[in-house]
Write an enzyme that holds these catalytic residues in place. Sequence first.
Site, PDB file in Angstrom:
ATOM      1  N   ALA A 108      -7.334  12.146 -27.467  1.00 27.36           N
ATOM      2  CA  ALA A 108      -7.809  12.905 -28.622  1.00 27.36           C
ATOM      3  C   ALA A 108      -7.442  14.368 -28.427  1.00 27.36           C
ATOM      4  CB  ALA A 108      -9.323  12.755 -28.775  1.00 27.36           C
TER       5      ALA A 108
ATOM      6  N   ARG B  71     -13.283   1.360 -22.903  1.00 22.55           N
ATOM      7  CA  ARG B  71     -12.350   2.289 -22.265  1.00 22.55           C
ATOM      8  C   ARG B  71     -12.968   2.863 -21.003  1.00 22.55           C
ATOM      9  NH1 ARG B  71     -14.637   7.080 -22.678  1.00 22.55           N
ATOM     10  NH2 ARG B  71     -15.791   7.693 -24.551  1.00 22.55           N
TER      11      ARG B  71
ATOM     12  N   ALA C 238      -9.086  15.042 -24.711  1.00 27.40           N
ATOM     13  CA  ALA C 238      -9.767  14.060 -23.865  1.00 27.40           C
ATOM     14  C   ALA C 238      -8.958  12.779 -23.801  1.00 27.40           C
ATOM     15  CB  ALA C 238     -11.165  13.767 -24.408  1.00 27.40           C
ATOM     16  N   LEU C 239      -9.060  12.103 -22.663  1.00 26.68           N
ATOM     17  CA  LEU C 239      -8.283  10.880 -22.422  1.00 26.68           C
ATOM     18  C   LEU C 239      -9.219   9.766 -21.987  1.00 26.68           C
ATOM     19  CD1 LEU C 239      -5.269   9.826 -22.056  1.00 26.68           C
ATOM     20  CD2 LEU C 239      -5.573  10.358 -19.644  1.00 26.68           C
TER      21      LEU C 239
ATOM     22  N   GLN D   9     -16.577   8.624 -19.581  1.00 27.62           N
ATOM     23  CA  GLN D   9     -17.960   8.764 -20.026  1.00 27.62           C
ATOM     24  C   GLN D   9     -17.999   8.994 -21.530  1.00 27.62           C
ATOM     25  OE1 GLN D   9     -20.919   8.718 -18.160  1.00 27.62           O
ATOM     26  NE2 GLN D   9     -19.893   8.143 -16.263  1.00 27.62           N
ATOM     27  N   VAL D  10     -18.947   9.795 -21.976  1.00 25.07           N
ATOM     28  CA  VAL D  10     -19.160   9.978 -23.409  1.00 25.07           C
ATOM     29  C   VAL D  10     -18.264  11.093 -23.954  1.00 25.07           C
ATOM     30  CG1 VAL D  10     -21.070  11.634 -23.114  1.00 25.07           C
ATOM     31  CG2 VAL D  10     -20.928  10.238 -25.206  1.00 25.07           C
ATOM     32  N   THR D  11     -17.786  10.903 -25.168  1.00 28.73           N
ATOM     33  CA  THR D  11     -17.075  11.954 -25.890  1.00 28.73           C
ATOM     34  C   THR D  11     -17.422  11.849 -27.370  1.00 28.73           C
ATOM     35  OG1 THR D  11     -14.960  13.106 -26.126  1.00 28.73           O
ATOM     36  CG2 THR D  11     -14.933  10.706 -26.391  1.00 28.73           C
ATOM     37  N   PHE D  12     -16.948  12.834 -28.120  1.00 26.97           N
ATOM     38  CA  PHE D  12     -17.205  12.883 -29.558  1.00 26.97           C
ATOM     39  C   PHE D  12     -15.893  12.805 -30.309  1.00 26.97           C
ATOM     40  CE2 PHE D  12     -17.419  15.636 -33.396  1.00 26.97           C
ATOM     41  CZ  PHE D  12     -18.284  14.858 -34.151  1.00 26.97           C
TER      42      PHE D  12
ATOM     43  N   CYS E 246     -17.506  14.125 -21.434  1.00 28.13           N
ATOM     44  CA  CYS E 246     -16.830  13.364 -20.379  1.00 28.13           C
ATOM     45  C   CYS E 246     -17.646  13.315 -19.100  1.00 28.13           C
ATOM     46  CB  CYS E 246     -15.434  13.922 -20.115  1.00 28.13           C
ATOM     47  SG  CYS E 246     -14.393  13.952 -21.597  1.00 28.13           S
TER      48      CYS E 246
END
Length: 236
Positions: free
Chosen positions: A184, A80, A169-170, A83-86, A200
């Site tokens: 999310a 996707r 978050a997208l 950047q990083v997400t949880f 992100c």
Amino acid sequence: MTAATIPAHADLSGPLLRMLGRVEHGPTFDAMRAFTEARTPDTPDEIWLCEHPPVFTQGVAGRPEHVLGAGSIPVVATNRGGQVTFHGPGQVVAYPLIDLRRLGIFVKEYVYRVEEAAIRTLAEFGVTGHRVAGAPGIYVRLDDPFAHGALTGPADPRDPFRGLGKISALGIKVSNHCTYHGVALNVAMDLEPFDRINPCGYPGLRTVDLATLGVSTDWATAADLLARYLARLLSR
């Protein structure tokens, strides 16, 4: 994968809604990628709703320095954007599997509609969601998340998220005009893992959920609302 299926509309113009419940991220990622690769111009659109056990996911442009200390939570690479997400329990994750060409829209409009679904879902709980230019996702005012006024004035380039918390978050992928991954929405989570990353890719960005804002609801209620707004906004 088993799932409860809810027709989005009485006619056949809207996506099917599939409630997957709590599922591992890896097999779900593999399943939606396989669905997208196998679909034809006649394949009906679907929207999958789920929550994942704790996992950090890294986008294609993800930089390792944005993971400050994952601890025992796995970090997995995905295809996707972002950047990083949880992801973790208490978060609604929606994966719209949409043929954009058939719907007659482009990626920018698709992102707008997905964000709009999150904004309308938050409004059901009295919370006002905001967009921030150049930073996909939905944000709330930390001092008064129930205020209805729009954000005013240009963001401070030194601190574009001053006074804001991210609640949705997208991250999307588009292959042959068809989407997967998605959005999310934080409902009632353990938010501590967000302190282990730059969410992100933004150092210091605060992440919140509905529970933090004083809204009491359950995962199923929020998931149903988000699913139905997505289906409405992503229907022909």
